[in-house]
Scaffold this motif. Structure first.
Motif, PDB file in Angstrom:
ATOM      1  N   LEU A  31       0.823  -1.210   0.000  1.00  8.73           N
ATOM      2  CA  LEU A  31       0.000   0.000   0.000  1.00  8.73           C
ATOM      3  C   LEU A  31       0.858   1.260   0.000  1.00  8.73           C
ATOM      4  CD1 LEU A  31      -2.878  -1.008   2.411  1.00  8.73           C
ATOM      5  CD2 LEU A  31      -3.091  -0.422  -0.015  1.00  8.73           C
ATOM      6  N   ARG A  32       1.922   1.276   0.807  1.00  7.28           N
ATOM      7  CA  ARG A  32       2.835   2.422   0.798  1.00  7.28           C
ATOM      8  C   ARG A  32       3.440   2.619  -0.587  1.00  7.28           C
ATOM      9  NH1 ARG A  32       4.537   0.545   5.809  1.00  7.28           N
ATOM     10  NH2 ARG A  32       6.251  -0.546   4.790  1.00  7.28           N
ATOM     11  N   ASP A  33       3.860   1.532  -1.218  1.00 10.16           N
ATOM     12  CA  ASP A  33       4.448   1.620  -2.560  1.00 10.16           C
ATOM     13  C   ASP A  33       3.429   2.131  -3.575  1.00 10.16           C
ATOM     14  OD1 ASP A  33       6.790   0.631  -1.479  1.00 10.16           O
ATOM     15  OD2 ASP A  33       6.528  -1.396  -2.299  1.00 10.16           O
ATOM     16  N   TYR A  34       2.202   1.632  -3.503  1.00  5.63           N
ATOM     17  CA  TYR A  34       1.143   2.058  -4.421  1.00  5.63           C
ATOM     18  C   TYR A  34       0.880   3.560  -4.272  1.00  5.63           C
ATOM     19  CZ  TYR A  34      -3.628   2.762  -6.122  1.00  5.63           C
ATOM     20  OH  TYR A  34      -4.746   3.251  -6.744  1.00  5.63           O
ATOM     21  N   LEU A  35       0.737   4.019  -3.033  1.00  6.92           N
ATOM     22  CA  LEU A  35       0.466   5.437  -2.798  1.00  6.92           C
ATOM     23  C   LEU A  35       1.646   6.307  -3.206  1.00  6.92           C
ATOM     24  CD1 LEU A  35      -1.434   5.173   0.594  1.00  6.92           C
ATOM     25  CD2 LEU A  35      -2.402   5.624  -1.681  1.00  6.92           C
ATOM     26  N   ALA A  36       2.857   5.847  -2.953  1.00  6.58           N
ATOM     27  CA  ALA A  36       4.051   6.594  -3.369  1.00  6.58           C
ATOM     28  C   ALA A  36       4.116   6.694  -4.892  1.00  6.58           C
ATOM     29  CB  ALA A  36       5.309   5.932  -2.823  1.00  6.58           C
ATOM     30  N   GLU A  37       3.791   5.594  -5.564  1.00  6.75           N
ATOM     31  CA  GLU A  37       3.798   5.602  -7.027  1.00  6.75           C
ATOM     32  C   GLU A  37       2.748   6.568  -7.577  1.00  6.75           C
ATOM     33  OE1 GLU A  37       3.079   2.484 -10.702  1.00  6.75           O
ATOM     34  OE2 GLU A  37       3.736   1.687  -8.773  1.00  6.75           O
ATOM     35  N   LEU A  38       1.554   6.575  -6.981  1.00  7.20           N
ATOM     36  CA  LEU A  38       0.526   7.522  -7.411  1.00  7.20           C
ATOM     37  C   LEU A  38       0.995   8.961  -7.236  1.00  7.20           C
ATOM     38  CD1 LEU A  38      -2.884   6.155  -6.057  1.00  7.20           C
ATOM     39  CD2 LEU A  38      -2.087   6.229  -8.421  1.00  7.20           C
ATOM     40  N   SER A  39       1.569   9.250  -6.076  1.00  9.49           N
ATOM     41  CA  SER A  39       2.053  10.609  -5.812  1.00  9.49           C
ATOM     42  C   SER A  39       3.155  10.999  -6.779  1.00  9.49           C
ATOM     43  CB  SER A  39       2.569  10.721  -4.379  1.00  9.49           C
ATOM     44  OG  SER A  39       1.520  10.556  -3.468  1.00  9.49           O
ATOM     45  N   ASP A  40       4.082  10.085  -7.008  1.00  9.78           N
ATOM     46  CA  ASP A  40       5.183  10.372  -7.932  1.00  9.78           C
ATOM     47  C   ASP A  40       4.673  10.665  -9.334  1.00  9.78           C
ATOM     48  OD1 ASP A  40       6.920   9.970  -5.833  1.00  9.78           O
ATOM     49  OD2 ASP A  40       7.547   7.961  -6.495  1.00  9.78           O
ATOM     50  N   ASP A  57       0.349  16.923 -17.827  1.00  5.43           N
ATOM     51  CA  ASP A  57      -1.043  17.131 -17.424  1.00  5.43           C
ATOM     52  C   ASP A  57      -1.992  16.067 -17.978  1.00  5.43           C
ATOM     53  OD1 ASP A  57      -0.272  19.309 -15.984  1.00  5.43           O
ATOM     54  OD2 ASP A  57      -1.014  20.801 -17.423  1.00  5.43           O
ATOM     55  N   THR A  58      -1.774  15.637 -19.202  1.00  6.05           N
ATOM     56  CA  THR A  58      -2.647  14.630 -19.806  1.00  6.05           C
ATOM     57  C   THR A  58      -2.541  13.303 -19.074  1.00  6.05           C
ATOM     58  OG1 THR A  58      -2.412  15.699 -21.959  1.00  6.05           O
ATOM     59  CG2 THR A  58      -3.205  13.431 -21.958  1.00  6.05           C
ATOM     60  N   ASP A  59      -1.304  12.872 -18.812  1.00  5.26           N
ATOM     61  CA  ASP A  59      -1.118  11.605 -18.101  1.00  5.26           C
ATOM     62  C   ASP A  59      -1.607  11.691 -16.661  1.00  5.26           C
ATOM     63  OD1 ASP A  59      -0.085  10.366 -20.322  1.00  5.26           O
ATOM     64  OD2 ASP A  59       2.012  10.695 -19.760  1.00  5.26           O
ATOM     65  N   ALA A  60      -1.385  12.855 -16.022  1.00  3.19           N
ATOM     66  CA  ALA A  60      -1.855  13.033 -14.646  1.00  3.19           C
ATOM     67  C   ALA A  60      -3.385  12.995 -14.591  1.00  3.19           C
ATOM     68  CB  ALA A  60      -1.326  14.345 -14.069  1.00  3.19           C
ATOM     69  N   ALA A  61      -4.036  13.594 -15.576  1.00  6.30           N
ATOM     70  CA  ALA A  61      -5.498  13.565 -15.624  1.00  6.30           C
ATOM     71  C   ALA A  61      -6.001  12.139 -15.852  1.00  6.30           C
ATOM     72  CB  ALA A  61      -6.022  14.491 -16.718  1.00  6.30           C
TER      73      ALA A  61
END
Length: 125
Positions: free
Chosen positions: A13-22, A29-33
């Protein structure tokens, strides 16, 4: 404990959330959206599920946080307090719904236990 199932779940879960934040910070902007459209509903659903587990009883106490049968659970519930502090309160402790405050909250590192304990003390005082 790192070899336990909990340790593995916590790490993933920590890795998943870190990856999302990164990705949210580094991607264009397109990929972030695109990431927000696919992953944000899953994160919101997970937070809702946690908060549903900690829904207060009619006295405003969390039955999930109660540690013993005849003791009172802490109020406010740690799950609700942590979610509220991380999502809705700015660094000065004031409730803030502006877009700038949300961007600032995304940049700061929040120590959940210390922040929650300090805020609970201020509420009780």
């Amino acid at each position: 404990m790192s070899g336990s199932i909990f340790g593995h779940m916590a790490a993933s879960l920590r890795d998943y959330l870190a990856e999302l934040s990164d990705h949210a910070r580094a991607d264009d902007d397109t990929d972030a959206a695109r990431l927000a459209r696919t992953e944000l509903p899953r994160v919101v659903a997970a937070l809702r599920a946690v908060l549903d587990e900690h829904r207060p009883d009619r006295d405003g106490r969390c039955p999930t946080c109660r540690t013993r049968l005849f003791t009172r659970a802490p109020s406010p519930c740690r799950a609700y307090l942590t979610a509220h502090l991380c999502l809705l309160v700015n660094e000065d402790g004031a409730h803030d719904d502006t877009a700038d405050s949300h961007r600032a909250a995304d940049r700061r590192v929040v120590s959940g236990a210390g922040l929650v304990d300090g805020h609970r003390t201020r509420l009780a005082g």
